[in-house]
Design a protein around this motif. Structure first.
Motif, PDB file in Angstrom:
ATOM      1  N   THR A 259       0.848  -0.999  -0.025  1.00  0.00           N
ATOM      2  CA  THR A 259      -0.067  -0.025  -0.114  1.00  0.00           C
ATOM      3  C   THR A 259       0.841   1.253  -0.043  1.00  0.00           C
ATOM      4  O   THR A 259       1.969   1.325   0.838  1.00  0.00           O
ATOM      5  CB  THR A 259      -0.954  -0.145   1.360  1.00  0.00           C
ATOM      6  N   VAL A 260       0.451   2.559  -0.788  1.00  0.00           N
ATOM      7  CA  VAL A 260       0.917   3.764  -0.757  1.00  0.00           C
ATOM      8  C   VAL A 260      -0.123   4.616  -0.671  1.00  0.00           C
ATOM      9  O   VAL A 260      -0.976   4.443  -1.309  1.00  0.00           O
ATOM     10  CB  VAL A 260       1.883   3.695  -2.087  1.00  0.00           C
ATOM     11  N   LEU A 261       0.248   5.596   0.279  1.00  0.00           N
ATOM     12  CA  LEU A 261      -0.732   6.780   0.336  1.00  0.00           C
ATOM     13  C   LEU A 261      -0.128   7.833  -0.334  1.00  0.00           C
ATOM     14  O   LEU A 261       1.131   8.206   0.284  1.00  0.00           O
ATOM     15  CB  LEU A 261      -1.134   6.854   1.900  1.00  0.00           C
ATOM     16  N   ILE A 262      -0.778   8.590  -0.926  1.00  0.00           N
ATOM     17  CA  ILE A 262      -0.207   9.911  -1.422  1.00  0.00           C
ATOM     18  C   ILE A 262      -0.948  11.090  -1.080  1.00  0.00           C
ATOM     19  O   ILE A 262      -2.282  11.213  -1.347  1.00  0.00           O
ATOM     20  CB  ILE A 262      -0.071   9.704  -3.174  1.00  0.00           C
ATOM     21  N   GLU A 263      -0.562  12.033  -0.457  1.00  0.00           N
ATOM     22  CA  GLU A 263      -0.937  13.064  -0.143  1.00  0.00           C
ATOM     23  C   GLU A 263      -0.314  14.359  -0.334  1.00  0.00           C
ATOM     24  O   GLU A 263       0.870  14.666  -0.477  1.00  0.00           O
ATOM     25  CB  GLU A 263      -0.940  13.015   1.653  1.00  0.00           C
ATOM     26  N   ARG A 264      -1.145  15.643  -0.881  1.00  0.00           N
ATOM     27  CA  ARG A 264      -0.557  16.828  -1.425  1.00  0.00           C
ATOM     28  C   ARG A 264      -0.029  17.641  -0.822  1.00  0.00           C
ATOM     29  O   ARG A 264       0.909  18.339  -0.805  1.00  0.00           O
ATOM     30  CB  ARG A 264      -1.920  17.584  -2.267  1.00  0.00           C
ATOM     31  N   THR A 265      -0.455  17.766   0.606  1.00  0.00           N
ATOM     32  CA  THR A 265      -0.028  18.768   1.862  1.00  0.00           C
ATOM     33  C   THR A 265       0.399  17.968   3.099  1.00  0.00           C
ATOM     34  O   THR A 265       1.878  17.834   3.139  1.00  0.00           O
ATOM     35  CB  THR A 265      -1.243  19.690   2.180  1.00  0.00           C
ATOM     36  N   ALA A 266      -0.292  17.516   3.761  1.00  0.00           N
ATOM     37  CA  ALA A 266       0.158  16.823   5.329  1.00  0.00           C
ATOM     38  C   ALA A 266      -1.097  15.784   5.454  1.00  0.00           C
ATOM     39  O   ALA A 266      -2.247  16.162   5.347  1.00  0.00           O
ATOM     40  CB  ALA A 266       0.165  17.868   5.903  1.00  0.00           C
ATOM     41  N   THR A 267      -0.528  14.557   6.265  1.00  0.00           N
ATOM     42  CA  THR A 267      -1.713  13.845   6.469  1.00  0.00           C
ATOM     43  C   THR A 267      -2.677  14.463   7.725  1.00  0.00           C
ATOM     44  O   THR A 267      -2.088  15.414   8.464  1.00  0.00           O
ATOM     45  CB  THR A 267      -0.978  12.653   7.314  1.00  0.00           C
ATOM     46  N   GLY A 268      -3.828  14.002   7.755  1.00  0.00           N
ATOM     47  CA  GLY A 268      -4.914  14.742   8.648  1.00  0.00           C
ATOM     48  C   GLY A 268      -5.845  15.137   7.963  1.00  0.00           C
ATOM     49  O   GLY A 268      -6.949  15.322   8.485  1.00  0.00           O
ATOM     50  N   GLY A 269      -5.601  15.654   6.803  1.00  0.00           N
ATOM     51  CA  GLY A 269      -6.712  16.551   6.066  1.00  0.00           C
ATOM     52  C   GLY A 269      -7.201  17.777   6.792  1.00  0.00           C
ATOM     53  O   GLY A 269      -6.475  18.373   7.814  1.00  0.00           O
ATOM     54  N   GLN A 270      -8.182  18.215   6.561  1.00  0.00           N
ATOM     55  CA  GLN A 270      -9.136  19.195   7.249  1.00  0.00           C
ATOM     56  C   GLN A 270      -9.223  18.918   8.853  1.00  0.00           C
ATOM     57  O   GLN A 270      -8.994  19.785   9.772  1.00  0.00           O
ATOM     58  CB  GLN A 270     -10.485  19.566   6.736  1.00  0.00           C
ATOM     59  N   ALA A 271      -9.406  17.490   8.964  1.00  0.00           N
ATOM     60  CA  ALA A 271      -9.534  16.874  10.420  1.00  0.00           C
ATOM     61  C   ALA A 271      -8.411  17.357  11.144  1.00  0.00           C
ATOM     62  O   ALA A 271      -8.448  17.583  12.469  1.00  0.00           O
ATOM     63  CB  ALA A 271     -10.043  15.504  10.432  1.00  0.00           C
ATOM     64  N   GLY A 272      -7.324  17.372  10.547  1.00  0.00           N
ATOM     65  CA  GLY A 272      -5.955  17.383  11.242  1.00  0.00           C
ATOM     66  C   GLY A 272      -5.747  18.510  11.649  1.00  0.00           C
ATOM     67  O   GLY A 272      -4.876  19.042  12.596  1.00  0.00           O
ATOM     68  N   GLN A 273      -6.654  19.928  11.153  1.00  0.00           N
ATOM     69  CA  GLN A 273      -6.569  21.152  11.675  1.00  0.00           C
ATOM     70  C   GLN A 273      -7.351  21.442  12.825  1.00  0.00           C
ATOM     71  O   GLN A 273      -7.439  22.567  13.029  1.00  0.00           O
ATOM     72  CB  GLN A 273      -6.639  22.138  10.558  1.00  0.00           C
ATOM     73  N   SER A 274      -8.340  20.580  13.197  1.00  0.00           N
ATOM     74  CA  SER A 274      -9.211  20.753  14.255  1.00  0.00           C
ATOM     75  C   SER A 274      -8.513  20.828  15.491  1.00  0.00           C
ATOM     76  O   SER A 274      -7.720  20.104  15.616  1.00  0.00           O
ATOM     77  CB  SER A 274     -10.251  19.582  14.065  1.00  0.00           C
ATOM     78  N   SER A 275      -8.968  21.973  16.268  1.00  0.00           N
ATOM     79  CA  SER A 275      -8.194  22.029  17.555  1.00  0.00           C
ATOM     80  C   SER A 275      -8.924  21.095  18.535  1.00  0.00           C
ATOM     81  O   SER A 275      -8.208  20.726  19.553  1.00  0.00           O
ATOM     82  CB  SER A 275      -8.588  23.636  18.124  1.00  0.00           C
ATOM     83  N   ARG A 276     -10.009  20.746  18.502  1.00  0.00           N
ATOM     84  CA  ARG A 276     -10.584  19.507  19.453  1.00  0.00           C
ATOM     85  C   ARG A 276     -11.775  18.752  18.779  1.00  0.00           C
ATOM     86  O   ARG A 276     -12.718  19.532  18.195  1.00  0.00           O
ATOM     87  CB  ARG A 276     -10.887  20.449  20.641  1.00  0.00           C
ATOM     88  N   ILE A 277     -11.758  17.512  18.783  1.00  0.00           N
ATOM     89  CA  ILE A 277     -12.754  16.798  18.104  1.00  0.00           C
ATOM     90  C   ILE A 277     -13.432  15.906  19.560  1.00  0.00           C
ATOM     91  O   ILE A 277     -12.480  15.208  20.236  1.00  0.00           O
ATOM     92  CB  ILE A 277     -12.228  15.656  17.166  1.00  0.00           C
TER      93      ILE A 277
END
Length: 554
Positions: A259-277
């Motif tokens: 398996t290979v995962l290809i990400e344009r910017t950083a892992t986490g996507g928009q959720a990765g920028q959330s201050s608190r889930i």
């Protein structure tokens, strides 16, 4: 003749409780499990504990974890943790509390960025105490008490690319120091690098290499991120590194698929920028998007999934059962199956002047680098969904005031628990039935013009920073003519393809399968998806199960 070098001091786990019996019991259990590698220090009041912390700081020691009781007469556990953060900001924080004080502990999550709260009694410690402390120590070691990072960014708050570079490094867990170009230290660094500051940002690496306004790909390659796949053919290519993509990578690699995962910017996507889930199953104390992304990334790498960063997929080629993924650098990767998990991107605000000031006071999302500079500011958050509410709560910790500008009302789009939190904060104001008409400023945001949709009245306010959360849209134009998309660009899959042409096999498509057999979709980019982190994780793991089913058929 010189004696042997002194052994390095062990990092400290500090516990504070005003009940001597409880204090001794906590210290005993911690010493039993962690005494070999950590020094267990206990105090019986908040002021005594702070005095101890100052002494440790003067001696150059480090603290890994604070364990503080909530109810103490001189200083509550929350008050202690808030003060302790100023002395050892990287230490992890645990609150000991009785069941009756659970609500106070939950509130403390936002007040002091609490990592965990433990209900007393914590017996047996093997089940209730040690797993919590183990996880916090692991997180502390990952960020730890580090020396000043060697990577330096010299830029300016009103330079859009400076903000982007800071956020790229932060989201990819690359540590750096930030210097303003108009302050003495920043100017001295520019002079040493032979730069006049006309082009920003300037990045100086640990090795002394100078990068002028670098691209994300240049940053990634220079600072050691993996930017190109090691092979030319994989069982599974996952496109996108948000929660759906990371889940697919974990399950794909753990179940034997190359398996290979290809990400344009950083892992986490928009959720990765959330201050608190706070409504993610299994995390009653909540967790930040960055924590979730980091844990998922480590998990994927544990199973030998390749994670590629700062690489952009520009085309998907279909030739019979062959699937080929084309990257922007010209490289092509063959694969047996594909999972599309690109997520979505923030929808642009059409207000007058907004585009010209983006990155200079106008921001999409509440990035950590920008949010940290909002002390005592009056900021505006545009949007009424959970992401806007989480940002408002986060910003309200340091900003003078936060105004939520909502097209309708909070009840129309925000979770009930988050509405309650917002309305308990004195410095958060709601402006329902309101939209942004225009933004103004000379080089950076200075004012905002709001229009009340129910009356048509317009008002202008001074504003230095505005954070936008008005929904999201997919970036799937590169798939035009390859897979079926709906009118908004989201990818149609499974039963929804029933009345749409393009399916070529006798069997019906699998649940998350697109109009191209062997190409699956998961997460927010799927048409009619739930747009929730837990749903995205579930779809990412389910897609791998369906990939196995597809591969067994071919």
């Amino acid at each position: 003749m010189t004696g042997p070098a002194a052994a390095p001091r062990k990092p400290v786990i500090l516990t504070v409780d005003d009940d001597p019996a409880v204090s001794r019991a906590v210290a005993r259990d911690l010493r039993r499990h962690y005494g070999e590698k950590f020094r267990i220090v206990r105090a019986e009041s908040g002021p005594d504990a702070l005095e101890t912390l100052n002494e440790l700081k003067l001696r150059g020691e480090t603290v890994a974890v604070f364990v503080a009781d909530y109810r103490m007469p001189q200083m509550s556990g929350i008050e202690f943790l808030e003060a302790a953060m100023d002395i050892f900001p990287m230490a992890r924080r645990v609150l000991l509390t009785a069941y009756a004080d659970t609500h106070a502990a939950i509130d403390a999550i936002n007040v002091v960025d609490l990592d965990h709260y433990l209900l007393k009694p914590w017996d047996p410690p093997e089940e209730k105490l040690y797993p919590v402390i183990d996880a916090l120590i692991e997180a502390w070691r990952a960020t730890g008490e580090r020396a000043i990072p060697h990577t330096k960014i010299i830029g300016h708050p009103w330079n859009a690319r400076s903000s982007e570079v800071r956020e790229f490094l932060a989201r990819n867990r690359l540590y750096y120091s930030w210097f303003r170009s108009d302050e003495p230290k920043g100017a001295a660094l520019l002079e040493a690098a032979g730069q006049d500051g006309m082009t920003l940002p300037v990045v100086i690496t640990e090795q002394g290499e100078t990068l002028i306004d670098p691209t994300d790909a240049e940053l990634a390659a220079t600072l050691g991120l993996t930017t190109t796949p090691s092979g030319d053919f994989y069982d599974l290519v996952v496109i996108g590194g948000g929660p759906a993509g990371l889940a697919a990578a974990v399950y794909g690699a753990s179940e034997g698929l190359k398996t290979v995962l290809i990400e344009r910017t950083a892992t986490g996507g928009q959720a990765g920028q959330s201050s608190r889930i706070e409504n993610y199953l299994g995390f009653p104390d909540g967790l930040s998007g960055a924590q979730l992304a980091e844990r998922a990334r480590r998990q994927a790498e544990k199973f030998d999934a390749e994670l590629i960063t700062a690489a952009e997929v520009v085309a998907l080629e279909v030739d019979g059962v062959a699937r080929t993924v084309h990257l922007s650098d010209g490289r092509a990767i063959g694969t047996r199956a594909v999972i599309l998990a690109m997520g979505v991107e923030y929808r642009q605000l059409p207000a007058e002047g907004c585009a010209d000031l983006t990155g200079a006071g106008v921001y999409y999302g509440a990035t950590t680098s920008v949010a940290s500079e909002c002390d005592d500011d009056e900021v505006y958050v545009i949007g009424g969904a959970n992401s806007a509410g989480q940002a408002a709560m986060y910003l309200s910790r340091t900003a003078k005031s936060v105004t939520l500008v909502i097209r309708r009302t909070l009840e129309d789009s925000m979770s009930h628990y988050l509405i309650q939190q917002i309305r308990s904060r004195d410095n958060i104001k709601e402006m329902p039935n309101t939209v942004v008409h225009a933004v103004k400023g000379n080089g950076h945001l200075e004012g905002i013009c709001l229009e009340h949709t129910d009356t048509g009245e317009r008002e202008e306010f001074a504003c230095g920073r505005m954070f936008i959360f008005i929904g999201a849209e997919p970036r799937t134009d590169w798939l035009d003519g390859v897979v079926v998309r709906d009118d908004h660009g989201f990818i149609v899959a499974g039963p929804d393809l029933r009345d749409i042409s393009g399916w070529t096999l006798d069997r019906p498509p699998h649940h998350l399968e697109t109009s191209v057999p062997g190409v699956f979709v998961a997460g927010d980019v799927r048409s009619e998806s739930a747009k929730r982190v837990a749903a995205a994780v579930g779809e990412g793991s389910m897609a791998v199960m369906l990939v196995h089913r597809y591969l067994a058929e071919t």
